[in-house]
Design a protein around this motif. Structure first.
Motif, mmCIF file in Angstrom:
data_model
loop_
_atom_site.group_PDB
_atom_site.id
_atom_site.type_symbol
_atom_site.label_atom_id
_atom_site.label_comp_id
_atom_site.label_asym_id
_atom_site.label_seq_id
_atom_site.Cartn_x
_atom_site.Cartn_y
_atom_site.Cartn_z
ATOM 1 N N UNK A 230 -8.674 35.733 6.583
ATOM 2 C CA UNK A 230 -8.257 34.790 6.721
ATOM 3 C C UNK A 230 -6.532 34.528 7.676
ATOM 4 N N UNK A 231 -6.222 35.148 7.167
ATOM 5 C CA UNK A 231 -4.361 35.405 8.075
ATOM 6 C C UNK A 231 -4.757 35.309 9.632
ATOM 7 N N UNK A 232 -6.005 36.193 9.946
ATOM 8 C CA UNK A 232 -6.037 36.837 11.413
ATOM 9 C C UNK A 232 -6.464 34.830 12.005
ATOM 10 N N UNK B 275 -2.209 43.708 5.671
ATOM 11 C CA UNK B 275 -2.244 41.783 5.442
ATOM 12 C C UNK B 275 -0.857 41.513 5.951
ATOM 13 N N UNK C 1 -8.283 28.606 -0.171
ATOM 14 C CA UNK C 1 -9.211 29.218 -0.122
ATOM 15 C C UNK C 1 -9.056 29.964 -1.629
ATOM 16 N N UNK D 170 -8.216 44.395 -4.126
ATOM 17 C CA UNK D 170 -8.235 44.277 -2.546
ATOM 18 C C UNK D 170 -9.991 43.632 -2.257
ATOM 19 N N UNK E 98 -7.194 49.500 -0.519
ATOM 20 C CA UNK E 98 -6.629 49.022 -0.806
ATOM 21 C C UNK E 98 -4.978 48.683 0.041
ATOM 22 N N UNK F 252 -3.570 28.601 2.670
ATOM 23 C CA UNK F 252 -2.574 29.196 3.518
ATOM 24 C C UNK F 252 -1.863 28.509 4.348
ATOM 25 N N UNK G 220 1.188 26.590 7.759
ATOM 26 C CA UNK G 220 1.114 26.572 8.689
ATOM 27 C C UNK G 220 2.025 25.966 9.444
ATOM 28 N N UNK H 100 -9.429 40.879 -2.931
ATOM 29 C CA UNK H 100 -8.053 39.996 -2.338
ATOM 30 C C UNK H 100 -7.241 40.085 -1.687
ATOM 31 N N UNK H 101 -7.006 40.934 -1.482
ATOM 32 C CA UNK H 101 -6.136 41.472 -0.168
ATOM 33 C C UNK H 101 -7.291 40.599 1.290
ATOM 34 N N UNK H 102 -8.258 41.743 0.985
ATOM 35 C CA UNK H 102 -8.932 41.513 2.254
ATOM 36 C C UNK H 102 -9.528 40.259 2.770
ATOM 37 N N UNK H 103 -9.405 39.090 1.608
ATOM 38 C CA UNK H 103 -9.389 37.831 2.272
ATOM 39 C C UNK H 103 -8.352 37.377 2.653
ATOM 40 N N UNK H 104 -7.403 37.611 2.132
ATOM 41 C CA UNK H 104 -5.926 37.333 2.947
ATOM 42 C C UNK H 104 -5.471 37.583 4.322
ATOM 43 N N UNK H 105 -6.155 39.144 4.013
ATOM 44 C CA UNK H 105 -5.621 39.735 5.323
ATOM 45 C C UNK H 105 -6.885 39.305 6.801
ATOM 46 N N UNK I 164 -6.387 32.393 10.587
ATOM 47 C CA UNK I 164 -5.498 30.541 10.718
ATOM 48 C C UNK I 164 -4.613 31.295 11.533
ATOM 49 N N UNK J 23 -9.401 33.727 -3.925
ATOM 50 C CA UNK J 23 -9.344 35.584 -4.045
ATOM 51 C C UNK J 23 -9.139 35.208 -4.794
ATOM 52 N N UNK K 234 -5.148 47.384 3.610
ATOM 53 C CA UNK K 234 -6.033 46.415 3.526
ATOM 54 C C UNK K 234 -4.069 45.878 3.320
ATOM 55 N N UNK L 158 0.163 42.133 9.213
ATOM 56 C CA UNK L 158 -0.079 40.815 10.196
ATOM 57 C C UNK L 158 0.627 39.661 10.154
#
Lengths: 135, 135
Positions: free
Chosen positions: A21-23, B19, B109, A12, B12, B118, B120, A14-19, A25, B111, B15, B22
């Protein structure tokens, strides 16, 4: 069971971190809006810059308030109409903060029993609001 | 405990949904690369279109293979250098699929104990690779 719980927690996180950071990034200006209340659930720094207000002050406030001449219900239904889901045609708006004309593209989804809308704010001429260049 | 587990599971799933949506909602071409193995952990449809290959066939393959004249180690260290984290200066690359020149911006990062990057992919002139317009 303890190990399973810890694994769940790690997954959880990790998914939170990914989400998260992507926002920040992405070069887009993105907001996440509740389809029920119309308030801003989350937004990235590019979106906050367009609104001309600190990110923390925008959370939990009505999304429609950022635009001129838009009633909350009207904007919400335009953003969450089934039509917009299948063939999204962007909505023209004017920012209250700067009178700048923008386009809103949206995607309605359901997560954990809640209806949420991803909204992307883009420039009608440039196609996207990239990396502080236009913000 | 059962209720707590179900709540964790719901949180979970939410999220995960955020992710995933997004990734494909952003107008950018984005890939998620393992800093350890250099393979593609995830990528969105805009990135797959640039690579000219179906998304599923790109997963778990080396990211560096998509570009000409780039050794895997060299590209990975450029993408994950501490310098790139603080003041990201994009890396110039050429796509193997189309000989098109692109810029790579990256964010390293950690995680769940794993180092991920990431990446781009953007157009040097247009600043971003928007919504299939350039893909």
């Amino acid at each position: 069971a303890q190990i399973a719980l810890e694994q769940d927690y790690e997954a959880q996180r990790e998914l939170d971190t990914r989400y998260r950071l992507l926002m920040d990034f992405t070069s887009d200006a993105v907001a996440l809006v509740s389809a029920t209340t119309g308030t801003i659930v989350d937004l990235n720094h590019n979106a906050a810059s367009l609104f001309g207000t600190a990110r923390a002050e925008l959370l939990e406030t009505p999304f429609a308030e950022r635009f001129t001449g838009r009633r909350r219900g009207e904007l919400l239904s335009a953003l969450s109409s089934p039509l917009a889901v299948d063939s999204p045609s962007p909505i023209e708006v004017e920012l209250k903060a700067s009178q700048r004309q923008l386009l809103l593209s949206s995607k309605l989804f359901r997560a954990a029993g809640e209806q949420l809308i991803f909204v992307r704010l883009s420039d009608p001429e440039l196609g996207s609001v990239a990396d502080g260049k236009l913000v």
